[in-house]
Design a protein around this motif. Structure first.
Motif, PDB file in Angstrom:
ATOM      1  N   ARG A  33       0.835  -1.197   0.000  1.00 35.68           N
ATOM      2  CA  ARG A  33       0.000   0.000   0.000  1.00 35.68           C
ATOM      3  C   ARG A  33       0.870   1.248   0.000  1.00 35.68           C
ATOM      4  NH1 ARG A  33      -4.375   0.497   4.443  1.00 35.68           N
ATOM      5  NH2 ARG A  33      -3.979   2.655   4.862  1.00 35.68           N
ATOM      6  N   ASP A  34       0.517   2.180  -0.879  1.00 34.79           N
ATOM      7  CA  ASP A  34       1.233   3.442  -1.021  1.00 34.79           C
ATOM      8  C   ASP A  34       0.271   4.563  -0.633  1.00 34.79           C
ATOM      9  OD1 ASP A  34       3.412   5.085  -1.803  1.00 34.79           O
ATOM     10  OD2 ASP A  34       2.383   5.510  -3.684  1.00 34.79           O
ATOM     11  N   PRO A  35       0.647   5.475   0.236  1.00 36.67           N
ATOM     12  CA  PRO A  35      -0.291   6.507   0.681  1.00 36.67           C
ATOM     13  C   PRO A  35      -0.735   7.465  -0.430  1.00 36.67           C
ATOM     14  CG  PRO A  35       1.871   6.829   1.687  1.00 36.67           C
ATOM     15  CD  PRO A  35       1.930   5.557   0.909  1.00 36.67           C
ATOM     16  N   THR A  36       0.025   7.588  -1.495  1.00 35.77           N
ATOM     17  CA  THR A  36      -0.333   8.544  -2.540  1.00 35.77           C
ATOM     18  C   THR A  36      -1.030   7.918  -3.739  1.00 35.77           C
ATOM     19  OG1 THR A  36       1.855   8.307  -3.559  1.00 35.77           O
ATOM     20  CG2 THR A  36       1.566  10.064  -1.945  1.00 35.77           C
ATOM     21  N   GLU A  37      -0.705   6.659  -4.081  1.00 42.61           N
ATOM     22  CA  GLU A  37      -1.225   6.089  -5.323  1.00 42.61           C
ATOM     23  C   GLU A  37      -1.951   4.764  -5.167  1.00 42.61           C
ATOM     24  OE1 GLU A  37       1.254   6.434  -8.875  1.00 42.61           O
ATOM     25  OE2 GLU A  37       2.830   7.059  -7.514  1.00 42.61           O
ATOM     26  N   GLY A  38      -2.476   4.425  -4.051  1.00 44.41           N
ATOM     27  CA  GLY A  38      -3.132   3.136  -3.890  1.00 44.41           C
ATOM     28  C   GLY A  38      -2.132   2.073  -3.480  1.00 44.41           C
ATOM     29  N   TYR A  39      -1.563   1.362  -4.455  1.00 50.53           N
ATOM     30  CA  TYR A  39      -0.570   0.319  -4.203  1.00 50.53           C
ATOM     31  C   TYR A  39       0.553   0.439  -5.219  1.00 50.53           C
ATOM     32  CZ  TYR A  39      -3.759  -2.076  -1.057  1.00 50.53           C
ATOM     33  OH  TYR A  39      -4.565  -2.385  -0.006  1.00 50.53           O
ATOM     34  N   LYS A  40       1.698  -0.122  -4.867  1.00 46.87           N
ATOM     35  CA  LYS A  40       2.814  -0.240  -5.807  1.00 46.87           C
ATOM     36  C   LYS A  40       3.311  -1.669  -5.761  1.00 46.87           C
ATOM     37  CE  LYS A  40       4.668   4.325  -6.386  1.00 46.87           C
ATOM     38  NZ  LYS A  40       5.857   5.132  -6.432  1.00 46.87           N
ATOM     39  N   PRO A  61      -5.917  -3.632   2.686  1.00 46.41           N
ATOM     40  CA  PRO A  61      -4.828  -4.134   3.537  1.00 46.41           C
ATOM     41  C   PRO A  61      -3.479  -3.560   3.115  1.00 46.41           C
ATOM     42  CG  PRO A  61      -5.547  -5.824   2.004  1.00 46.41           C
ATOM     43  CD  PRO A  61      -6.473  -4.665   1.829  1.00 46.41           C
ATOM     44  N   ASP A  62      -2.488  -3.667   3.990  1.00 44.96           N
ATOM     45  CA  ASP A  62      -1.160  -3.110   3.702  1.00 44.96           C
ATOM     46  C   ASP A  62      -0.450  -3.870   2.592  1.00 44.96           C
ATOM     47  OD1 ASP A  62      -1.359  -1.073   5.539  1.00 44.96           O
ATOM     48  OD2 ASP A  62      -0.463  -2.254   7.154  1.00 44.96           O
ATOM     49  N   TRP A  63      -0.565  -5.189   2.575  1.00 53.36           N
ATOM     50  CA  TRP A  63       0.094  -6.026   1.567  1.00 53.36           C
ATOM     51  C   TRP A  63      -0.947  -6.860   0.853  1.00 53.36           C
ATOM     52  CZ3 TRP A  63       5.307  -5.892   0.533  1.00 53.36           C
ATOM     53  CH2 TRP A  63       6.084  -5.179   1.433  1.00 53.36           C
ATOM     54  N   VAL A  64      -0.854  -6.914  -0.482  1.00 54.62           N
ATOM     55  CA  VAL A  64      -1.819  -7.641  -1.290  1.00 54.62           C
ATOM     56  C   VAL A  64      -1.083  -8.504  -2.303  1.00 54.62           C
ATOM     57  CG1 VAL A  64      -3.679  -7.375  -2.992  1.00 54.62           C
ATOM     58  CG2 VAL A  64      -3.551  -5.829  -1.080  1.00 54.62           C
ATOM     59  N   LEU A  65      -1.575  -9.719  -2.483  1.00 55.35           N
ATOM     60  CA  LEU A  65      -1.098 -10.591  -3.542  1.00 55.35           C
ATOM     61  C   LEU A  65      -2.201 -10.625  -4.602  1.00 55.35           C
ATOM     62  CD1 LEU A  65       0.706 -13.858  -3.231  1.00 55.35           C
ATOM     63  CD2 LEU A  65      -1.444 -13.918  -4.408  1.00 55.35           C
ATOM     64  N   TYR A  66      -1.847 -10.533  -5.867  1.00 58.14           N
ATOM     65  CA  TYR A  66      -2.847 -10.516  -6.929  1.00 58.14           C
ATOM     66  C   TYR A  66      -2.530 -11.586  -7.962  1.00 58.14           C
ATOM     67  CZ  TYR A  66       0.786  -7.931  -9.398  1.00 58.14           C
ATOM     68  OH  TYR A  66       1.978  -7.564  -9.967  1.00 58.14           O
ATOM     69  N   GLU A  84       0.774 -11.264   4.693  1.00 56.13           N
ATOM     70  CA  GLU A  84       1.659 -10.665   5.692  1.00 56.13           C
ATOM     71  C   GLU A  84       3.034 -10.474   5.061  1.00 56.13           C
ATOM     72  OE1 GLU A  84       0.735  -9.929   8.863  1.00 56.13           O
ATOM     73  OE2 GLU A  84      -1.305 -10.639   8.474  1.00 56.13           O
ATOM     74  N   ALA A  85       3.709  -9.394   5.377  1.00 57.14           N
ATOM     75  CA  ALA A  85       5.023  -9.107   4.795  1.00 57.14           C
ATOM     76  C   ALA A  85       6.058 -10.155   5.191  1.00 57.14           C
ATOM     77  CB  ALA A  85       5.491  -7.725   5.236  1.00 57.14           C
ATOM     78  N   ARG A  86       5.989 -10.643   6.405  1.00 56.57           N
ATOM     79  CA  ARG A  86       6.978 -11.620   6.867  1.00 56.57           C
ATOM     80  C   ARG A  86       6.865 -12.949   6.131  1.00 56.57           C
ATOM     81  NH1 ARG A  86       3.935 -14.669  10.551  1.00 56.57           N
ATOM     82  NH2 ARG A  86       2.189 -13.485  11.346  1.00 56.57           N
ATOM     83  N   TRP A  87       5.695 -13.258   5.555  1.00 60.99           N
ATOM     84  CA  TRP A  87       5.533 -14.489   4.788  1.00 60.99           C
ATOM     85  C   TRP A  87       6.435 -14.500   3.560  1.00 60.99           C
ATOM     86  CZ3 TRP A  87      -0.518 -14.940   4.448  1.00 60.99           C
ATOM     87  CH2 TRP A  87      -1.024 -15.218   5.722  1.00 60.99           C
ATOM     88  N   LEU A  88       6.666 -13.353   2.984  1.00 61.26           N
ATOM     89  CA  LEU A  88       7.472 -13.294   1.763  1.00 61.26           C
ATOM     90  C   LEU A  88       8.913 -13.716   2.036  1.00 61.26           C
ATOM     91  CD1 LEU A  88       6.061  -9.999   0.299  1.00 61.26           C
ATOM     92  CD2 LEU A  88       5.513 -12.322  -0.397  1.00 61.26           C
ATOM     93  N   LYS A 108       8.401  -0.182  10.798  1.00 60.48           N
ATOM     94  CA  LYS A 108       8.840  -0.628   9.482  1.00 60.48           C
ATOM     95  C   LYS A 108       9.743  -1.852   9.548  1.00 60.48           C
ATOM     96  CE  LYS A 108       7.515   2.805   6.642  1.00 60.48           C
ATOM     97  NZ  LYS A 108       7.158   2.808   5.280  1.00 60.48           N
ATOM     98  N   ARG A 109      10.409  -2.076  10.676  1.00 60.28           N
ATOM     99  CA  ARG A 109      11.291  -3.233  10.799  1.00 60.28           C
ATOM    100  C   ARG A 109      10.550  -4.540  10.592  1.00 60.28           C
ATOM    101  NH1 ARG A 109      14.036  -1.437  16.254  1.00 60.28           N
ATOM    102  NH2 ARG A 109      14.851   0.499  15.442  1.00 60.28           N
ATOM    103  N   GLN A 110       9.295  -4.586  11.019  1.00 56.59           N
ATOM    104  CA  GLN A 110       8.519  -5.813  10.933  1.00 56.59           C
ATOM    105  C   GLN A 110       8.005  -6.083   9.529  1.00 56.59           C
ATOM    106  OE1 GLN A 110       5.507  -5.275  13.837  1.00 56.59           O
ATOM    107  NE2 GLN A 110       6.874  -5.689  15.544  1.00 56.59           N
ATOM    108  N   GLU A 111       7.863  -5.066   8.696  1.00 53.49           N
ATOM    109  CA  GLU A 111       7.233  -5.279   7.403  1.00 53.49           C
ATOM    110  C   GLU A 111       8.111  -4.989   6.197  1.00 53.49           C
ATOM    111  OE1 GLU A 111       4.985  -1.080   6.599  1.00 53.49           O
ATOM    112  OE2 GLU A 111       4.004  -2.518   7.909  1.00 53.49           O
ATOM    113  N   ARG A 112       9.242  -4.356   6.364  1.00 54.40           N
ATOM    114  CA  ARG A 112      10.078  -3.948   5.238  1.00 54.40           C
ATOM    115  C   ARG A 112      10.842  -5.127   4.642  1.00 54.40           C
ATOM    116  NH1 ARG A 112      10.745  -1.018   0.953  1.00 54.40           N
ATOM    117  NH2 ARG A 112      12.879  -0.400   0.590  1.00 54.40           N
TER     118      ARG A 112
END
Length: 134
Positions: A33-40, A61-66, A84-88, A108-112
């Motif tokens: 999720r990007d605050p300015t453009e939806g998602y990147k 949601p913050d992270w999306v798989l498509y 979840e970011a940690r799944w990746l 950010k440490r948990q999701e970056r």
């Protein structure tokens, strides 16, 4: 399953197991999720949006798989799944790695995560897992 002598087990009501199984196959199709453009998209940083017919459209949601991208007036993600970011980093460690925690905020440490994909590589197939050593 008989061919490989594997037991058939049910996930029951644990939908995280199903979401993790899908994520392990489609880890390349993840957007943040990007605050300015939806998602990147995490690999190519392409701006995308959740399709309005999706159940996740109102949730955001913050992270999306498509599964696929559809181009109309905007680039839309169809068949979305919240991940979840940690799944990746768990499911695709040869493609994603955790970022340096000393350079990020506590949240950010948990999701970056950072893709190992290099869009400026000399060879177009350099990102492929089969070309990586180790």
């Amino acid at each position: 399953m008989d061919r490989y002598s594997l037991d058939v087990t049910s996930a029951g009501r644990n939908y995280d197991l199903i979401r993790k199984a899908i994520t392990s196959g489609f880890f390349y199709h993840v957007a943040k999720r990007d605050p300015t453009e939806g998602y990147k998209t995490i690999v190519e940083q392409q701006p995308v949006h959740i399709h309005p017919s999706s159940a996740l459209f109102q949730r955001q949601p913050d992270w999306v798989l498509y599964h696929e991208l559809v181009l109309t007036t905007k680039e839309y993600m169809r068949e979305c799944l919240a991940v979840e970011a940690r799944w990746l980093t768990e499911l695709a460690p040869r493609f994603f790695k955790s970022a340096d925690p000393t350079k990020l905020s506590r949240r950010k440490r948990q999701e970056r995560i950072e893709p190992l994909f290099n869009p400026h590589a000399a060879h177009k197939d350099e990102w492929r897992l089969s070309r990586r050593k180790g």
